[in-house]
Design a protein around this motif. Structure first.
Motif, PDB file in Angstrom:
ATOM      1  N   GLU A 130      -6.107   1.202  11.887  1.00 27.81           N
ATOM      2  CA  GLU A 130      -5.358  -0.040  11.897  1.00 27.81           C
ATOM      3  C   GLU A 130      -4.928  -0.925  13.390  1.00 27.81           C
ATOM      4  O   GLU A 130      -5.124  -1.809  13.413  1.00 27.81           O
ATOM      5  N   SER A 214      -2.898  -2.947  -6.017  1.00 21.75           N
ATOM      6  CA  SER A 214      -1.696  -2.797  -5.062  1.00 21.75           C
ATOM      7  C   SER A 214      -0.456  -3.627  -5.742  1.00 21.75           C
ATOM      8  O   SER A 214      -0.806  -4.817  -6.298  1.00 21.75           O
ATOM      9  N   THR A 263      -0.313  12.133   5.467  1.00 18.14           N
ATOM     10  CA  THR A 263       0.167  11.369   6.312  1.00 18.14           C
ATOM     11  C   THR A 263      -0.799  10.868   7.805  1.00 18.14           C
ATOM     12  O   THR A 263      -1.241  12.174   8.160  1.00 18.14           O
ATOM     13  N   ILE A 342       2.627   6.263   4.688  1.00 20.70           N
ATOM     14  CA  ILE A 342       2.311   5.466   5.860  1.00 20.70           C
ATOM     15  C   ILE A 342       3.586   4.739   6.215  1.00 20.70           C
ATOM     16  O   ILE A 342       4.205   3.968   5.390  1.00 20.70           O
ATOM     17  N   HIS A 344       4.440   1.791   9.160  1.00 18.51           N
ATOM     18  CA  HIS A 344       3.772   1.330  10.357  1.00 18.51           C
ATOM     19  C   HIS A 344       5.027   1.059  11.346  1.00 18.51           C
ATOM     20  O   HIS A 344       6.064   0.901  11.097  1.00 18.51           O
ATOM     21  N   ARG A 358      -0.758 -10.128   1.610  1.00 18.14           N
ATOM     22  CA  ARG A 358      -1.844  -8.851   1.352  1.00 18.14           C
ATOM     23  C   ARG A 358      -2.438  -9.129   0.259  1.00 18.14           C
ATOM     24  O   ARG A 358      -3.576  -8.476   0.083  1.00 18.14           O
ATOM     25  N   THR A 371      -0.827   5.455  -2.519  1.00 20.32           N
ATOM     26  CA  THR A 371      -0.430   5.496  -1.126  1.00 20.32           C
ATOM     27  C   THR A 371       0.693   4.524  -0.994  1.00 20.32           C
ATOM     28  O   THR A 371       0.793   3.333  -1.459  1.00 20.32           O
ATOM     29  N   ASP A 373       3.007   2.714   1.504  1.00 20.40           N
ATOM     30  CA  ASP A 373       2.659   1.755   2.627  1.00 20.40           C
ATOM     31  C   ASP A 373       4.049   1.162   2.977  1.00 20.40           C
ATOM     32  O   ASP A 373       4.268   0.333   2.442  1.00 20.40           O
ATOM     33  N   SER A 375       6.640  -1.091   5.913  1.00 23.65           N
ATOM     34  CA  SER A 375       6.735  -1.786   7.319  1.00 23.65           C
ATOM     35  C   SER A 375       8.156  -2.234   7.245  1.00 23.65           C
ATOM     36  O   SER A 375       8.726  -2.948   6.508  1.00 23.65           O
ATOM     37  N   SER A 384       4.561  -1.419  -0.205  1.00 23.31           N
ATOM     38  CA  SER A 384       3.092  -1.531  -0.606  1.00 23.31           C
ATOM     39  C   SER A 384       2.977  -0.363  -1.359  1.00 23.31           C
ATOM     40  O   SER A 384       2.994   0.569  -0.507  1.00 23.31           O
ATOM     41  N   GLU A 386      -0.551   1.312  -3.192  1.00 22.88           N
ATOM     42  CA  GLU A 386      -1.934   1.293  -3.475  1.00 22.88           C
ATOM     43  C   GLU A 386      -1.986   2.171  -4.472  1.00 22.88           C
ATOM     44  O   GLU A 386      -1.792   3.333  -4.243  1.00 22.88           O
TER      45      GLU A 386
END
Length: 445
Positions: A130, A214, A263, A342, A344, A358, A371, A373, A375, A384, A386
């Protein structure tokens, strides 16, 4: 990633996607020059992965000339335009790569109107993480600006290439250094369950198809601020606090008292790697253990200590970790951990598209069962998930998103509550579940 490609050949599961805004005017010659200058700068963008004498190898092409595709929907009526753009973008994002052939990236200009032009970039994950995608975004933007104005490149030459890092890291993971890393992980993962049994809507297929989708939600700042305050009090980062929250959710869903969550961590630990496009990620399995009456605050302290230990031992390649703990591969699930977490970095280099954009860039795949995700944004937390469509219905994932938001509020309000008693349902959902769904009284004669 090369090995995973063998499990899912000709699949877009590891396609990474970005949109670069080119502004109101379009200069085709400057853009082509910008993309090819970027490819010249980074050897990874000229790398292919053939079999040589039965073994995978990285072959770097000395020169590679990229062609830029174009999709022009500017003359179509608006309703047709959006439909055509969505179809074209989906076709590009979901088109697989052949790892034996270079380039492992595609660039396509999208003309939405006479004054709206974007560059769609699709790259196989094996040559860019990324952070690397963020560098691609920045370099294309800067080089396009330079060349459009008739200037030469303003970017400094790179001091090293990815192959230099790869050789250095391979040399690092030898002898005593390798043994120290292995000893830590053997102790940390001793007795850990290799499987997270999330309740699914459908039976698990014998082989992962990597089909996925997602779901996106946004949580307000009012949910995030109490969690950050808790983290400061416990000397825990936001990553640790949100990871512990996710683990609490997984514990409540599975009932497991011992679980692992993967992770990703970046191995860009030296300054020379900061401006290199490449795959610098490793995956760390973080463990959490639960017992009766465990409060969230105590769980956070546990996750903090385990995360710090993992950060101090990040270099053992994940495939070696898998070989050590899961010598027999199960094609129905990913090894060691079936879920990924994750968060970010809001100060990171990446400028890839935000949550609102997205869904258009969704590759229709899922690398793991789930997953998460996250932010952090100025307005709160973008979430998010997935997920594997072989296992879960969309309604289930929407409920998980809602439960996660409710759980975060409950943690922020009272972190000393037992994990088992933290609220997952809003009051309205609770009333519907307990009373609405049970209102089955019928008049009989």
């Amino acid at each position: 990633l090369w090995y995973l490609n063998l499990l899912a050949p000709r699949s877009p599961v590891y396609n990474v996607v970005d949109l670069v805004d080119l502004g109101p005017t379009y200069n085709a010659e400057a853009l082509k020059k910008a993309v090819n200058e970027m490819v010249r700068r980074h050897e990874t963008l000229r790398t292919r992965f053939p079999l040589i004498d039965g073994k995978p190898a990285q072959v770097i092409l000395p020169v590679l000339e990229m062609e830029i595709g174009e999709i022009d929907a500017s003359l179509l009526p608006e309703a047709e335009r959006e439909q055509e753009l969505s179809r074209a973008i989906e076709a590009q994002t979901r088109k697989p790569f052949d790892l034996t052939e270079a380039p492992l990236l595609r660039a396509t200009v999208i003309h939405r109107s006479a004054r709206e032009h974007k560059l769609l970039v699709v790259i196989h994950h094996i040559i860019a993480d990324e952070w690397g995608m963020g560098l691609v975004h920045k370099e294309v933007t800067q080089l396009y600006k330079d060349f459009s104005r008739g200037r030469s490149s303003s970017l400094a030459e790179l001091p090293i290439q990815f192959a230099d890092f790869a050789c250095w890291h391979r040399d690092l993971m030898q002898g005593e250094a390798l043994r120290a890393q292995l000893d830590y992980w053997k102790k940390e993962l001793a007795g850990a369950p290799p499987v997270l049994e999330l309740p699914s809507d459908k039976p698990r297929p014998a082989t992962q198809s990597f089909r996925g989708a997602s779901e996106f939600v946004q949580l307000p700042k009012s949910v995030l601020e109490p969690l950050k305050a808790l983290g400061r009090k416990e000397q825990a980062t936001l990553f640790m606090t949100l990871l512990a929250s996710f683990m609490a959710l997984l514990h409540r869903y599975t009932g497991q008292e011992d679980l692992l969550v993967g992770t990703p961590i970046s191995l860009r630990t030296v300054g020379e790697t900061e401006n290199l496009v490449g795959y610098f990620l490793n995956t760390l399995p973080i463990r959490a253990q639960f017992k009766d009456g465990l409060s969230f605050r105590t769980l956070l302290q546990q996750v903090r200590e385990r995360a710090l230990g993992a950060y101090a031992h990040p270099d053992l390649p994940f495939n070696q970790l898998v070989a050590e703990f899961s010598p027999e591969r199960d094609l129905s699930r990913t090894p060691l951990s079936q879920v990924l977490f994750i968060l970010h970095d809001p100060d990171g280099v990446s400028e890839v598209s935000n949550v609102s954009g997205r869904s258009q860039l969704d590759t229709g795949t899922s690398k793991f069962d789930l997953t998460l995700d996250l932010s952090e944004t100025k307005s709160g937390l973008d979430v998010s998930i997935e997920y594997s469509t072989d296992l879960f219905d969309r309604s289930t994932i929407q409920r998980i998103c809602k439960n996660f938001g409710t759980l975060l509020e409950a943690i922020g309000s009272n972190p000393d509550t037992s994990v088992a008693k933290l609220a997952l349902l809003t009051e309205a959902d609770r009333r519907e579940t307990l009373y609405g769904w049970n209102d089955t009284a019928v008049e009989y004669p």
